[in-house]
Design an enzyme around this catalytic site. Structure first.
Site, short mmCIF file in Angstrom:
data_model
loop_
_atom_site.label_atom_id
_atom_site.label_comp_id
_atom_site.label_asym_id
_atom_site.label_seq_id
_atom_site.Cartn_x
_atom_site.Cartn_y
_atom_site.Cartn_z
N LYS A 20 -40.47 1.98 -18.09
CA LYS A 20 -41.11 2.02 -16.77
C LYS A 20 -40.16 1.54 -15.68
O LYS A 20 -40.24 2.01 -14.54
CB LYS A 20 -42.39 1.18 -16.78
CG LYS A 20 -43.53 1.83 -17.57
CD LYS A 20 -44.87 1.22 -17.24
CE LYS A 20 -46.00 1.99 -17.91
NZ LYS A 20 -47.33 1.47 -17.55
N LYS B 284 -45.77 15.34 -25.65
CA LYS B 284 -47.22 15.13 -25.64
C LYS B 284 -47.79 15.55 -24.30
O LYS B 284 -47.15 15.40 -23.26
CB LYS B 284 -47.54 13.65 -25.90
CG LYS B 284 -47.54 13.26 -27.35
CD LYS B 284 -47.92 11.80 -27.54
CE LYS B 284 -49.38 11.54 -27.26
NZ LYS B 284 -49.78 10.15 -27.56
N LYS C 146 -50.39 13.52 -18.00
CA LYS C 146 -50.70 13.75 -16.58
C LYS C 146 -49.44 13.82 -15.73
O LYS C 146 -49.46 14.34 -14.62
CB LYS C 146 -51.62 12.65 -16.06
CG LYS C 146 -51.06 11.24 -16.17
CD LYS C 146 -52.05 10.20 -15.67
CE LYS C 146 -51.49 8.78 -15.79
NZ LYS C 146 -51.53 8.29 -17.17
#
Length: 336
Positions: free
Chosen positions: A118, A200, A203
């Protein structure tokens, strides 16, 4: 004579309302949750406090939090059988999170893979909350003294750290926290992106992602554009290594229709991708239709959703505060 106990084991899980829920969330996890309440005392929360480690538009975060609650209920999570609540409605999460910050080592946090990932994605906002996220997650879990924590591949490291923190605290102060066991849920379908079948469904790649509240015509458009294969074979057979796009569509169709891969192969024998993709899209549309319609109905009933939030918060606060009081006493805080 010993008294028999019929108490259910406790299980807890939370999802951030950081984006709209999608087909991968549903087929891979949420679809299997509804039946758990028969076996477990389940707590499901909207992890809005974790969400703000990345900047959010406040109005959107509020909307998504309430919408996520509505979708949970529409997917079969009965509020009478499950405790559904919003993380920020239970102050004990932040309160215990701070205490556990003081029992979590800097080196442990710096090794967290998710922090590194992140930080790379949000290099302009590497904040302290992002770094201490695992301590707050440990508090989320340990407050409710759960027996089991459902863990996916991306959360195994955090789960193990939670167990380490609990053991460290218990070694100092006695048996305060139950050491939760990882629970590997029965595998739902592993759903990949429609336009990048080696990743995968996420969003973060909206063109290849089917959202639960998406319009049927938009879902159909995405399936008609779905990646199949670069070869010219144009046949429907299950070969994840060489035909990952087709295998992904077959997995989606199987999860939506309860048909086996062999049945699907036979159904489309001699037919090409042009015939297959719209059928898969239609199966998804019909699977999601009742969820979308019920969620839309619930979203308009703000009073009902507010009542669910209030009742869930009352139960969650009652359970969490029992643990917090014990922790505060152990570390030496003066009790009122």
């Amino acid at each position: 004579m010993e008294e028999k106990t019929t108490a259910k084991k406790v299980m807890l899980s939370g999802i951030q309302p950081s984006g709209d829920l999608h087909l991968g969330n549903y087929l891979g996890a949420i679809k299997t949750w509804a039946n758990r309440s028969e076996l477990y005392d389940c707590y499901y929360f909207m992890a809005d406090m974790h969400t703000i480690t990345v900047r959010q538009t406040p109005a959107d975060l509020r909307r998504r939090t309430l919408e996520q609650l509505a979708i949970y209920i529409a997917c079969g999570l009965d509020p009478e059988k499950n405790t559904l609540f919003v993380q920020s409605h239970v102050p004990a999460h932040a309160q215990l999170g701070w205490v556990l910050d003081c029992y979590t080592m800097f080196g442990e946090l710096s090794r967290m893979t998710q922090f590194k990932d992140k930080s790379a994605k949000h290099a302009d906002n590497i904040n302290a909350g992002l770094f201490t996220y695992p301590s707050l997650m440990a508090a989320d879990i340990l407050l409710y003294q759960p027996d089991l924590i459902p863990v996916g591949q991306d959360q195994k490291q955090h789960c193990e750290l939670t167990r380490d923190i609990a053991r460290r605290f218990n070694n100092l102060y006695g048996e305060v926290f139950k050491i939760p066991e990882p629970f590997i849920p029965k595998e739902g379908a592993r759903i990949m992106s429609l336009n990048a079948p080696d990743s995968k469904m996420s969003k973060s790649m909206p063109d290849g992602c089917v959202f639960l509240m998406e319009k049927p015509e938009d879902i159909m458009r995405k399936f008609k554009r779905a990646i199949t294969d670069s070869d010219t074979e144009n046949c429907i057979r299950y070969d994840p290594e060489n035909k990952p796009g087709v295998a992904n569509l077959m997995n989606i169709y199987a999860a939506c229709t309860d048909k086996t891969i062999d049945e699907i192969t036979a159904e489309f024998e001699g037919k090409g991708y042009g015939a297959f993709k719209p059928v898969v899209g239609e199966a998804v549309v019909e699977t999601l239709r009742p969820i979308r319609e019920e969620a839309q109905r619930l979203i308009t009933d703000k009073a009902y959703l507010s009542d669910i939030c209030k009742k869930g918060a009352e139960k969650a606060n009652y359970v969490a505060n029992k643990t917090l009081r014990k922790v505060y006493k152990k570390v030496g805080f003066l009790q009122l």
